[in-house]
Write a protein that holds these residues in place. Structure first.
Motif, short mmCIF file in Angstrom:
data_model
loop_
_atom_site.label_atom_id
_atom_site.label_comp_id
_atom_site.label_asym_id
_atom_site.label_seq_id
_atom_site.Cartn_x
_atom_site.Cartn_y
_atom_site.Cartn_z
N LEU A 472 -75.96 -7.89 -55.96
CA LEU A 472 -75.04 -8.48 -55.00
C LEU A 472 -74.05 -7.41 -54.56
N ASP A 476 -70.12 -10.37 -51.99
CA ASP A 476 -70.93 -11.55 -52.28
C ASP A 476 -70.42 -12.34 -53.48
N PHE A 477 -69.53 -11.74 -54.26
CA PHE A 477 -69.01 -12.45 -55.44
C PHE A 477 -67.91 -13.41 -54.98
N SER A 478 -68.35 -14.51 -54.36
CA SER A 478 -67.41 -15.44 -53.74
C SER A 478 -67.69 -16.86 -54.17
N ALA A 482 -71.37 -18.99 -54.40
CA ALA A 482 -71.70 -19.69 -55.63
C ALA A 482 -71.98 -21.17 -55.36
N ASN A 502 -76.52 -6.04 -61.50
CA ASN A 502 -75.64 -4.96 -61.02
C ASN A 502 -75.19 -4.13 -62.20
N ARG A 526 -65.56 -4.35 -55.17
CA ARG A 526 -64.66 -5.49 -55.37
C ARG A 526 -63.48 -5.04 -56.24
N LEU A 530 -64.07 -9.60 -62.67
CA LEU A 530 -64.90 -10.80 -62.76
C LEU A 530 -64.97 -11.24 -64.22
N LEU A 553 -74.69 -16.25 -60.63
CA LEU A 553 -73.37 -16.47 -60.05
C LEU A 553 -73.07 -17.96 -60.13
N ILE A 564 -64.99 -18.35 -59.95
CA ILE A 564 -66.40 -18.07 -60.22
C ILE A 564 -66.51 -17.34 -61.55
N LEU A 566 -69.75 -15.18 -64.10
CA LEU A 566 -71.12 -14.71 -64.23
C LEU A 566 -71.69 -15.28 -65.52
#
Length: 574
Positions: A472, A476-478, A482, A502, A526, A530, A553, A564, A566
């Motif tokens: 991602l 995209d880590f949004s 998700a 990743n 980012r 996270l 995600l 969010i 992981l």
């Protein structure tokens, strides 16, 4: 014991240009890698379901049951003691009543007292119910003796099942099973609940052709929430047809148009109906239903699904939740014992055997399938776990769980053909099966299965791989992505949830409970860290400072926060 270490392999890129730009690029990529290359392919509409009359035996079965409804004879539904059997029984009872049947009851076998399906022992216990017609759900195709016993009493028997048939079919009045040899139904992946739902559709058509008033207005789509629960719970492949059924059921659940029992089960599991997805069924609702059949009486679960009283549904859901808590404790004890057995296994120079068989005289027969599943995940080998059929019994009940590339039910069939009498009964699917045998035959069975596995298993299939949908980007880590991924499925067997990979920088970590790993990581592109959780990931050693993770995600709504996280599936040094 040396445990196979998984490796991450990215899926091959597939052209996703058939999708509209309104669909996020990540989701287009995920869909395309699963064979859905355009919006039209991904459209899940009930109008595109396969027709019931494509299934062999459907017309005869529908006519028999339509006649039974018109004549108001006594119909008894015989289910099974797992979630597919419970939802299938509830669908059958509710559906027959919607179609005008006024004399419908059900009976579910007790795991210890009756064994599996329509057994002669269950038939004897059902005599006081005096059925005119018995409808089996999620069972029956292997119940040769039980069907014969029922017909000897003058009862008609209609078998609806999805399991693979043995060499001898039961002498039923009608059989509906898409996995019969030569059956033309294109989808062989229907769960038991899906087969009986199809049968209800066919009965409705026969009744409507005959002018039956109840059938004219019967809305069988009201049962789709139960069809979705049973289909996901039974881990059948989510081909297009099953995905249509599950998607329609999830839509009803999210709108609150589900049975009170489903609402109550979601509530005790802490799941919101409005965002419920297939994984919530698999990890929260199904285990609570299954627990009743494993440790108590599945009638508790079926009654929860049949009641129209929300208060009664809540009471029964709480009872199921308590049984499930007991099941979890017992399961953990048995898994710990299984790990001790594994450590004591003599490992030949060539490494682990291709198939692993475990037995403990103190295990509970209702939980051995869960033990086999846990050990299979750890070893990436087909695993069979055995327990006494009841305390002190000289008969064993076993459950098998397999991996891709090894059809465990066919393996048992080969052993049964080459060593007749070794196995008393068996049945199941490619990935899961059950069997019973005399305790004295266990050593011979293990030897025979190891020989079959050595021939049938490709060594390459024993390598542990985690398939990734690629990386991602930082953006995209949004929360939005998700949420889209959560509702975009339904994900499940043969249509897996998206997994990405990743490289990350580890900021800090800690142990949660005794077995879980909580991490804070930073990814390129980012700025904000996270949060990640690796269930069962604690090894006693700190994670690498630079690490590569395979992860999902997911939403993090714990204590009202809308964030969010992981869900980590694997960690290795970057």
């Amino acid at each position: 014991m040396s445990i196979p270490v998984p490796s991450i392999r990215r899926r091959e890129g597939v052209d996703a240009s058939g999708w509209d730009d309104s669909v996020p690029e990540v989701l287009r990529r995920v869909y395309a890698s699963r064979g859905i290359v355009s919006a039209q392919d991904g459209e899940l509409r009930l109008a595109r379901l396969l027709a019931p009359d494509l299934m062999g035996g459907m017309q005869k079965a529908a006519e028999l049951l339509a006649r039974a409804i018109r004549d108001q004879v006594r119909i008894v539904v015989v289910g099974d003691f797992d979630c597919d059997g419970a939802t299938g029984t509830a669908v059958a009872v509710r559906g027959l009543r919607l179609l005008g049947a006024e004399n419908v009851a059900y009976r579910v076998p007790h795991r210890v007292e009756h064994g599996y399906g329509l057994s002669p022992a269950l038939v004897a216990d059902m005599a006081s119910m005096a059925p005119d017609l018995v409808l089996t759900v999620d069972s029956g195709i292997a119940c040769v003796a039980g069907v014969a016993a029922a017909r000897a009493r003058g009862w008609q028997v209609v078998v609806s099942d999805h399991h693979l048939p043995g060499p001898v079919l039961p002498d039923a009045d009608a059989i509906v099973d898409p996995n019969l040899d030569g059956d033309a139904f294109p989808s062989k992946a229907l769960a038991g609940v899906g087969v009986v739902f199809y049968l209800l559709l066919a009965i409705r058509r026969v009744l409507r052709e005959g002018g039956a008033p109840a059938a004219a207005t019967a809305d069988l789509s009201r049962l789709l929430d139960l069809v979705a629960v049973g289909t996901v719970a039974d881990l059948v492949p989510l081909d297009y047809n099953n995905r249509v059924l599950v998607a329609a059921g999830l839509q009803r659940i999210r709108r609150g148009e589900c049975q009170p029992g489903v609402t109550a089960l979601a509530a005790v599991a802490g799941r919101a109906l409005s965002t419920l997805c297939a994984s919530d069924i698999g990890f929260a609702i199904a285990p609570r239903l299954n627990a009743a059949g494993r440790l108590e009486d599945m009638a508790v679960g079926i009654e929860c699904l049949l009641t129209d009283d929300p208060v009664e549904a809540g009471r029964l859901a709480e009872a199921l939740d308590a049984i499930n808590a007991e099941r979890r404790e017992l399961q953990q004890q048995m898994v710990d014992q299984a790990e001790a057995l594994l450590e004591a296994l003599p490992i030949p120079e060539g490494g682990l055997p291709p198939i692993v068989c475990l037995h403990d005289p103190g295990w509970h027969p209702g939980v051995v399938g869960l033990v086999a599943s846990k050990v299979k995940e750890r070893l990436h080998r087909p695993v069979l776990a055995f327990a006494p059929a009841e305390p002190g019994s000289d008969r064993l009940r076993g459950s098998a769980r397999s991996i891709a590339g090894f059809h465990v039910r066919d393996a048992l069939a080969e052993v049964d053909a080459t060593c007749p009498g070794l196995i008393e009964r068996f049945g199941g699917h490619a990935m899961a099966a059950g069997l019973s045998l005399a305790a004295g035959n266990l050593e011979a069975l293990v030897e025979a299965l190891e020989a079959v596995a050595a021939r049938r298993l490709d060594p390459a299939s024993l390598a542990r791989e985690i398939l990734s949908d690629g990386p991602l980007d930082g953006r995209d880590f949004s929360r939005a992505l998700a949420e889209q991924l959560r509702l975009a499925g339904p994900w499940g067997q043969a249509f897996p949830e998206p997994v990405f990979d990743n490289e990350f920088e580890l900021l800090d970590w800690r142990t949660v409970g005794e077995r879980h790993l909580k991490l804070r990581v930073l990814v390129e592109g980012r700025r904000e860290p996270l949060s990640a959780i690796h269930f069962g990931g604690c090894t006693g050693q700190p994670p690498p400072q630079r690490l590569r993770m395979a992860y999902q995600l997911d939403l993090d709504d714990f204590r009202g926060r809308r964030d969010i996280q992981l869900l980590v599936r694997h960690i290795e040094p970057a």
